[in-house]
Design an enzyme around this catalytic site. Structure first.
Site, PDB file in Angstrom:
ATOM      1  CG  ASP A 126     -10.681  -9.523  -3.329  1.00  0.00           C
ATOM      2  OD1 ASP A 126     -10.940 -10.508  -2.611  1.00  0.00           O
ATOM      3  OD2 ASP A 126     -10.435  -9.623  -4.542  1.00  0.00           O
ATOM      4  CD  GLU A 144      -4.436  -3.947  -0.991  1.00  0.00           C
ATOM      5  OE1 GLU A 144      -5.176  -3.378  -0.164  1.00  0.00           O
ATOM      6  OE2 GLU A 144      -4.270  -3.544  -2.146  1.00  0.00           O
TER       7      GLU A 144
END
Length: 423
Positions: A15, A291
């Site tokens: 993140d 991610e």
């Protein structure tokens, strides 16, 4: 353009990694003035060593705020909540007061009231929830939609993704050209791995002086604790071609530097983002997680195995399957990646916590460690003809994605459109 960008650190590096790349690009390429609010400076420091434990600091022109010590809650023109994190209560209250004040003034000047979402935009603050990356079909229908709150405020969903119906992927200007230059410079690569602390034997294997000697395969490992790493190592140990496996500090600490058959394990420092990109670019095969590193792995144009962020009830496997379908990879490569991602164990996950090395759960990790199906498929993919095909697939997908608008460009266009007067 002024923006406040908020990041709550859940997965340690994914993140904050995405967020830091986003704000740097907004500031460096588009001249935005950014305040970055972060609730975990320790994790942030791992990918950006210039971060210190102070209330406020400036790094490369970006103001960084220690969330817990913040005192100025004045809303910016644009507010971005990365991964849809909650905003500070006082910040929301100030947004609400601003909204009420300005929309009341508007109401006194005109007879017909606008809808709540447009009122907020015209009143000066655009609130965007930057969502999680997903290839699922429903994302396209939700991208860009407003979410109206009972207090009159409105947040807008902005989804990263893999097609023009979404926000796209983070990609800096000139990134692919920079990658190509690095991949062609073997002298710089050799100096780089030497600085990482690789032993001379590993360096010699990666960069043989004899042109007739096949170089060792370089593999980069970044995964959660429940990946079948034992199966990976055993396959590489017995493979005919030598391999050098890089494992960063803090990841699977039970595997130590040393030579094991055809496999050389090298523990390396946890690197800043720009240096990590270089590892991805020069590796023959990248194991990535979460991610940030999946997107950077795509831009490397090299074969990759993605471990998606583990979730209960196997939700992560649904997301993984959606991405595999979109990427249009051959069935055997899909099977390899699927076997790298173990199923959830709901009863055991209650005590799980994301820590430095990832998804920490001993029961799950032990069950996944020995995975004969993964070993068999991986062994087949290492065969020269199969691996060459895998390389071609990686290059194809990279080319397809790099032809699409990048996320930052799409985000800016979205903000400008929402800030236009709407009559």
């Amino acid at each position: 353009m002024q923006a406040d960008v908020f990041c709550r650190v859940i997965d340690n590096y994914g993140d904050i990694g995405v967020t830091w790349r986003l704000v740097r690009q907004l500031q460096h390429e588009h001249g935005w003035k950014i305040r970055l609010w972060v609730d975990d400076l320790k994790s942030f420091q791992r990918i950006e060593p210039r971060v210190t434990y102070v209330r406020q600091q400036d790094i490369v022109g970006i103001e960084i705020i220690d969330w817990s010590a913040a005192t100025d809650f004045t809303p910016a023109a644009i507010v971005i909540a990365t991964f849809s994190c909650d905003l500070p209560a006082q910040y929301i209250e100030n947004m609400r007061a601003q909204f009420n004040r300005l929309t009341s003034a508007q109401a006194s000047e005109q007879d017909n009231a606008k809808d709540y979402a447009q009122d907020l935009i015209d009143s000066g603050t655009l609130w965007i929830n930057l969502e999680y990356l997903s290839a699922e079909d429903w994302v396209e229908g939700c991208h860009g939609l407003p979410s109206l709150r009972a207090d009159g405020l409105s947040a807008h969903f902005f989804f990263p993704g893999f097609n023009k119906q979404t926000g796209g992927l983070l990609r800096e200007a000139g990134l692919i050209a920079q990658r190509d230059t690095w991949q062609a410079d073997l002298t710089a690569q050799r100096a780089f791995v030497s600085e990482l602390g690789l032993c001379q034997r590993a360096i010699a294997a990666l960069f043989p002086e004899d042109s007739n000697t096949q170089a060792a395969r370089l593999i980069n490992l970044f995964c959660y604790d429940n990946a079948p790493v034992d199966a990976l190592l055993e396959t590489l140990r017995a493979d005919p071609r030598p391999s050098v496996l890089l494992i960063p500090e803090g990841i699977h600490c039970e595997y130590v530097t040393g030579n094991y058959g055809q496999l050389c394990i090298e523990r390396v420092p946890f690197l800043p983002q720009t240096e990590y990109d270089k590892v991805l670019w020069m590796a023959d095969l990248n194991f990535v997680r979460g991610e940030d590193s999946i997107v950077r792995g795509i831009w490397a144009g090299k074969p990759l195995v993605w471990q998606i962020y583990p979730q209960t009830e196997n939700t992560h496997l649904v997301k993984l399957q959606a991405w595999l379908k979109l990427a249009a990879l051959p069935d055997d490569i899909c099977a390899l990646i699927q076997n790298w991602n173990p199923q959830s164990v709901v009863s055991a996950e209650k005590d799980c916590k994301i820590n430095e090395s990832g998804y920490k759960n001993n029961k799950i990790a032990e069950a996944a460690a020995k995975n004969p199906e993964f070993s068999a498929i991986f062994q087949q993919q290492l065969q020269p003809a199969n691996f060459q095909r895998w390389q071609q697939q990686a290059q194809r997908f990279c080319s397809e994605q790099s032809a699409l608008p990048d996320l930052t460009t799409t985000l800016i266009a979205y903000c400008l459109d929402k800030q236009k007067p709407h009559n």
